[in-house]
Write an enzyme that holds these catalytic residues in place. Structure first.
Site, PDB file in Angstrom:
ATOM      1  N   ARG A 158     -44.453  50.923 -31.053  1.00  0.00           N
ATOM      2  CA  ARG A 158     -44.781  50.476 -29.814  1.00  0.00           C
ATOM      3  C   ARG A 158     -46.573  51.111 -29.277  1.00  0.00           C
ATOM      4  O   ARG A 158     -46.679  51.543 -28.288  1.00  0.00           O
ATOM      5  CB  ARG A 158     -43.863  51.280 -28.614  1.00  0.00           C
ATOM      6  CG  ARG A 158     -42.494  50.457 -28.802  1.00  0.00           C
ATOM      7  CD  ARG A 158     -42.537  49.197 -27.963  1.00  0.00           C
ATOM      8  NE  ARG A 158     -41.295  48.584 -28.083  1.00  0.00           N
ATOM      9  CZ  ARG A 158     -40.486  48.840 -26.985  1.00  0.00           C
ATOM     10  NH1 ARG A 158     -40.804  49.272 -25.735  1.00  0.00           N
ATOM     11  NH2 ARG A 158     -39.390  47.960 -26.874  1.00  0.00           N
ATOM     12  N   ARG A 184     -47.783  50.654 -22.817  1.00  0.00           N
ATOM     13  CA  ARG A 184     -48.182  51.071 -21.534  1.00  0.00           C
ATOM     14  C   ARG A 184     -48.699  52.482 -21.451  1.00  0.00           C
ATOM     15  O   ARG A 184     -49.261  52.753 -20.442  1.00  0.00           O
ATOM     16  CB  ARG A 184     -46.823  51.230 -20.613  1.00  0.00           C
ATOM     17  CG  ARG A 184     -46.305  49.797 -20.321  1.00  0.00           C
ATOM     18  CD  ARG A 184     -44.819  49.754 -19.705  1.00  0.00           C
ATOM     19  NE  ARG A 184     -43.990  50.135 -20.953  1.00  0.00           N
ATOM     20  CZ  ARG A 184     -42.661  50.351 -20.594  1.00  0.00           C
ATOM     21  NH1 ARG A 184     -42.094  49.984 -19.564  1.00  0.00           N
ATOM     22  NH2 ARG A 184     -42.067  50.456 -21.774  1.00  0.00           N
ATOM     23  N   ARG A 214     -51.876  43.716 -19.020  1.00  0.00           N
ATOM     24  CA  ARG A 214     -50.306  43.361 -18.531  1.00  0.00           C
ATOM     25  C   ARG A 214     -50.443  42.866 -16.894  1.00  0.00           C
ATOM     26  O   ARG A 214     -49.538  42.201 -16.757  1.00  0.00           O
ATOM     27  CB  ARG A 214     -49.629  44.736 -18.918  1.00  0.00           C
ATOM     28  CG  ARG A 214     -48.143  44.708 -18.372  1.00  0.00           C
ATOM     29  CD  ARG A 214     -47.522  43.596 -19.421  1.00  0.00           C
ATOM     30  NE  ARG A 214     -45.937  43.659 -18.960  1.00  0.00           N
ATOM     31  CZ  ARG A 214     -45.402  42.813 -18.173  1.00  0.00           C
ATOM     32  NH1 ARG A 214     -46.263  41.763 -17.579  1.00  0.00           N
ATOM     33  NH2 ARG A 214     -44.070  42.890 -17.668  1.00  0.00           N
ATOM     34  N   ASP A 273     -42.177  40.564 -29.065  1.00  0.00           N
ATOM     35  CA  ASP A 273     -40.915  41.336 -28.777  1.00  0.00           C
ATOM     36  C   ASP A 273     -39.752  40.806 -29.713  1.00  0.00           C
ATOM     37  O   ASP A 273     -39.887  39.581 -30.170  1.00  0.00           O
ATOM     38  CB  ASP A 273     -40.578  41.094 -27.163  1.00  0.00           C
ATOM     39  CG  ASP A 273     -39.536  42.450 -26.948  1.00  0.00           C
ATOM     40  OD1 ASP A 273     -40.016  43.446 -26.858  1.00  0.00           O
ATOM     41  OD2 ASP A 273     -38.336  41.848 -27.073  1.00  0.00           O
ATOM     42  N   TYR A 332     -28.056  42.463 -27.682  1.00  0.00           N
ATOM     43  CA  TYR A 332     -28.838  42.262 -26.407  1.00  0.00           C
ATOM     44  C   TYR A 332     -28.249  40.722 -25.940  1.00  0.00           C
ATOM     45  O   TYR A 332     -28.035  40.518 -24.868  1.00  0.00           O
ATOM     46  CB  TYR A 332     -30.168  41.976 -26.680  1.00  0.00           C
ATOM     47  CG  TYR A 332     -31.093  43.418 -26.484  1.00  0.00           C
ATOM     48  CD1 TYR A 332     -30.966  44.073 -25.338  1.00  0.00           C
ATOM     49  CD2 TYR A 332     -31.108  44.077 -27.776  1.00  0.00           C
ATOM     50  CE1 TYR A 332     -31.577  45.540 -25.300  1.00  0.00           C
ATOM     51  CE2 TYR A 332     -31.700  45.383 -27.728  1.00  0.00           C
ATOM     52  CZ  TYR A 332     -31.885  45.880 -26.566  1.00  0.00           C
ATOM     53  OH  TYR A 332     -32.463  47.283 -26.613  1.00  0.00           O
TER      54      TYR A 332
HETATM   55  O1  CP3 Z   1     -44.735  48.201 -31.519  1.00  0.00           O
HETATM   56  C1  CP3 Z   1     -45.589  47.364 -30.862  1.00  0.00           C
HETATM   57  O2  CP3 Z   1     -46.642  47.946 -30.100  1.00  0.00           O
HETATM   58  C2  CP3 Z   1     -45.449  45.808 -30.755  1.00  0.00           C
HETATM   59  C3  CP3 Z   1     -44.896  45.065 -29.831  1.00  0.00           C
HETATM   60  C4  CP3 Z   1     -43.179  45.577 -29.558  1.00  0.00           C
HETATM   61  C5  CP3 Z   1     -42.634  45.423 -28.404  1.00  0.00           C
HETATM   62  N1  CP3 Z   1     -41.429  45.590 -28.483  1.00  0.00           N
HETATM   63  C6  CP3 Z   1     -43.302  45.286 -27.009  1.00  0.00           C
HETATM   64  C7  CP3 Z   1     -42.834  45.581 -25.726  1.00  0.00           C
HETATM   65  C8  CP3 Z   1     -42.206  45.746 -30.455  1.00  0.00           C
HETATM   66  C9  CP3 Z   1     -42.246  45.867 -31.944  1.00  0.00           C
HETATM   67  C10 CP3 Z   1     -41.082  45.543 -29.872  1.00  0.00           C
HETATM   68  C11 CP3 Z   1     -39.606  45.718 -30.470  1.00  0.00           C
HETATM   69  C12 CP3 Z   1     -38.767  45.895 -29.515  1.00  0.00           C
HETATM   70  N2  CP3 Z   1     -38.277  45.193 -28.325  1.00  0.00           N
HETATM   71  C13 CP3 Z   1     -37.288  46.506 -29.707  1.00  0.00           C
HETATM   72  C14 CP3 Z   1     -37.064  47.306 -31.331  1.00  0.00           C
HETATM   73  C15 CP3 Z   1     -37.761  48.801 -31.302  1.00  0.00           C
HETATM   74  C16 CP3 Z   1     -37.062  49.778 -30.244  1.00  0.00           C
HETATM   75  O3  CP3 Z   1     -37.839  50.249 -29.382  1.00  0.00           O
HETATM   76  O4  CP3 Z   1     -35.850  49.959 -30.071  1.00  0.00           O
HETATM   77  C17 CP3 Z   1     -36.428  46.478 -29.067  1.00  0.00           C
HETATM   78  C18 CP3 Z   1     -34.775  47.013 -28.696  1.00  0.00           C
HETATM   79  C19 CP3 Z   1     -37.044  45.591 -27.984  1.00  0.00           C
HETATM   80  C20 CP3 Z   1     -36.387  44.976 -26.602  1.00  0.00           C
HETATM   81  C21 CP3 Z   1     -37.031  45.145 -25.474  1.00  0.00           C
HETATM   82  N3  CP3 Z   1     -38.372  44.785 -25.034  1.00  0.00           N
HETATM   83  C22 CP3 Z   1     -36.772  46.512 -24.518  1.00  0.00           C
HETATM   84  C23 CP3 Z   1     -35.335  47.112 -24.462  1.00  0.00           C
HETATM   85  C24 CP3 Z   1     -37.714  46.498 -23.762  1.00  0.00           C
HETATM   86  C25 CP3 Z   1     -37.599  47.231 -22.250  1.00  0.00           C
HETATM   87  C26 CP3 Z   1     -37.866  48.714 -22.592  1.00  0.00           C
HETATM   88  C27 CP3 Z   1     -39.132  49.198 -22.539  1.00  0.00           C
HETATM   89  O5  CP3 Z   1     -39.877  49.779 -23.166  1.00  0.00           O
HETATM   90  O6  CP3 Z   1     -39.680  48.632 -21.424  1.00  0.00           O
HETATM   91  C28 CP3 Z   1     -38.680  45.584 -24.136  1.00  0.00           C
HETATM   92  C29 CP3 Z   1     -39.962  45.445 -23.245  1.00  0.00           C
HETATM   93  C30 CP3 Z   1     -41.347  45.549 -23.954  1.00  0.00           C
HETATM   94  N4  CP3 Z   1     -41.277  45.245 -25.269  1.00  0.00           N
HETATM   95  C31 CP3 Z   1     -42.365  46.226 -23.558  1.00  0.00           C
HETATM   96  C32 CP3 Z   1     -43.393  46.209 -24.656  1.00  0.00           C
HETATM   97  C33 CP3 Z   1     -44.886  46.868 -24.714  1.00  0.00           C
HETATM   98  C34 CP3 Z   1     -42.615  46.798 -22.238  1.00  0.00           C
HETATM   99  C35 CP3 Z   1     -42.758  45.987 -21.261  1.00  0.00           C
HETATM  100  C36 CP3 Z   1     -44.028  45.691 -20.466  1.00  0.00           C
HETATM  101  O7  CP3 Z   1     -45.092  46.080 -20.783  1.00  0.00           O
HETATM  102  O8  CP3 Z   1     -43.764  45.318 -19.152  1.00  0.00           O
END
Ligand code: CP3
Length: 345
Positions: free
Chosen positions: A25, A29, A38, A75, A151
């Site tokens: 990640r 943010r 964003r 994602d 999910y």
């Molecule tokens: O790693 C990186 O920088 C690349 C991008 C990336 C995102 N999600 C961007 C994202 C990667 C590799 C993921 C993987 C992901 N997404 C996983 C597996 C890794 C882990 O964290 O366990 C999972 C389970 C998800 C599903 C997901 N996406 C959730 C549960 C959420 C909400 C929780 C949160 O952190 O907000 C997201 C949203 C998400 N995916 C964000 C980002 C940057 C935040 C949303 C935003 O910016 O508004």
């Protein structure tokens, strides 16, 4: 050419003088420049599907910190989207999908993935690959079948993925069909990412740690092994990182039989134990506590040093044990990179 990149060297079995570092990640943010872009996007999925924006945020942490790898900005839930399930992200609350409560609802999904829908992702890859510094590796990714299915069934994040676990106990045949569909969809998706230009792929099984042993075998080990086998057959040059989060003692069977080139460790796993179990058969990635990075100061230095020590002499990719937290101060990330890269006695 490839082998000049420290991350790829470590994945390909070579020792390097520098220890590669990137953070799960890392585009996100905690970066003001991420929040800025964003805030202009209408929805998170649109953001993922806008190549100019997705390429830009993929590159932001590389420009700022010079990490050894960029990870594609996207994602794991674009796969359910491309299978025809409705996916959205509520700001501050996480993902929302139309939940799957009964086996009959699975027939509403597509049998195979609509890769055309994911064309913007491949275009993002194309844009990023031309813009990366020569030493920076490019990582593609997808969610593992179990995590994505969890999910798809619950329709949202839950503390323990209970809805999917119940569904798997109550309807094992239907659940197996869903997992099989996800194996095929995720493998096809990764193959296209590789063809578009990523150099290695990480499979995220973020929820592997909640399953009892028999279920772990059925829904984690066996589907991910199928994916790895096909990827290795079709694109033998592309290294694979498996982040089977919370695998614990299952690491032994993973290293023996999964076939990945590196295994990610989560925060609570003991590096010294993992080094002994892998005995040089695979690289290890991890596993700084994301909260130590938030805390900073001496606590951070102590944690970094203990990881550098525990993994020394082993092929190691420095990373967190899970994703970087939004409240992480930028200076702590700078301090981490400087410390990991400083010459050691
Ligand atoms: O790693 C990186 O920088 C690349 C991008 C990336 C995102 N999600 C961007 C994202 C990667 C590799 C993921 C993987 C992901 N997404 C996983 C597996 C890794 C882990 O964290 O366990 C999972 C389970 C998800 C599903 C997901 N996406 C959730 C549960 C959420 C909400 C929780 C949160 O952190 O907000 C997201 C949203 C998400 N995916 C964000 C980002 C940057 C935040 C949303 C935003 O910016 O508004």
């Amino acid at each position: 050419m490839h082998d000049e990149k420290p991350l790829l060297s470590v994945l390909r079995g070579k020792k390097t003088s520098v220890r590669p570092i990137w953070l799960m990640r890392q585009a996100g943010r905690y970066l003001p420049e991420y929040r800025e872009i964003r805030s202009k996007a209408t929805s998170f999925l649109d953001f993922c599907y806008t190549p100019s924006a997705a390429a830009e945020v993929t590159l932001q942490p590389i420009r700022r910190f010079g990490f050894d790898a960029a990870i594609l900005f996207s994602d794991i839930l674009v796969v359910p989207d491309a299978l025809g399930q409705k996916v959205s992200f509520e700001s501050g609350e996480g993902p929302r999908l139309e939940p799957i409560e009964y086996p009959e609802q699975l027939s509403l999904l597509r049998d195979s993935i609509d890769l055309d829908r994911l064309e913007p992702v491949f275009e993002t890859i194309d844009r990023v690959k031309g813009a990366l510094p020569p030493q920076t590796a490019f990582i593609g990714f997808c969610g593992a079948p179990w995590t994505v299915a969890s999910y798809m069934i619950a329709g949202r994040g839950t503390p323990d993925q209970a809805p999917a676990r119940l569904f798997a106990y109550r309807h094992p045949e239907a659940f197996e069909k869903l997992i099989d569909r996800l194996v095929a969809a995720s493998t096809a998706y990764l193959l296209r990412q590789i063809d578009a230009g990523v150099e290695t792929v990480q499979i995220f099984d973020s929820w592997a740690g909640v399953l009892p042993a028999g279920e772990f075998d059925k829904w984690v080990f066996s589907p991910v092994r199928k994916m790895v086998r096909t990827l290795k057959k079709e694109r033998p040059e592309t290294p694979i990182i498996a982040f089977i989060r919370g695998a614990g003692t299952h690491l032994i069977e993973l290293v023996e039989g999964l076939g990945a080139d590196a295994y990610g460790l989560e925060t609570a796993e003991d590096p010294a134990w993992a080094v002994r179990q892998t005995a040089g058969r695979a690289a290890l990635q991890g596993n700084l506590d994301p909260l130590a990075l938030v805390a900073g100061g001496d606590a951070l230095d102590i944690e970094i040093d203990s990881l550098l020590e525990a993994f020394s002499g082993h092929r190691h990719i420095f990373n967190l044990g899970h994703g970087i937290l939004p409240q992480t101060p930028i200076e702590h990330v700078e301090r981490l990179i400087a410390r990991v890269r400083s010459p050691r006695i």
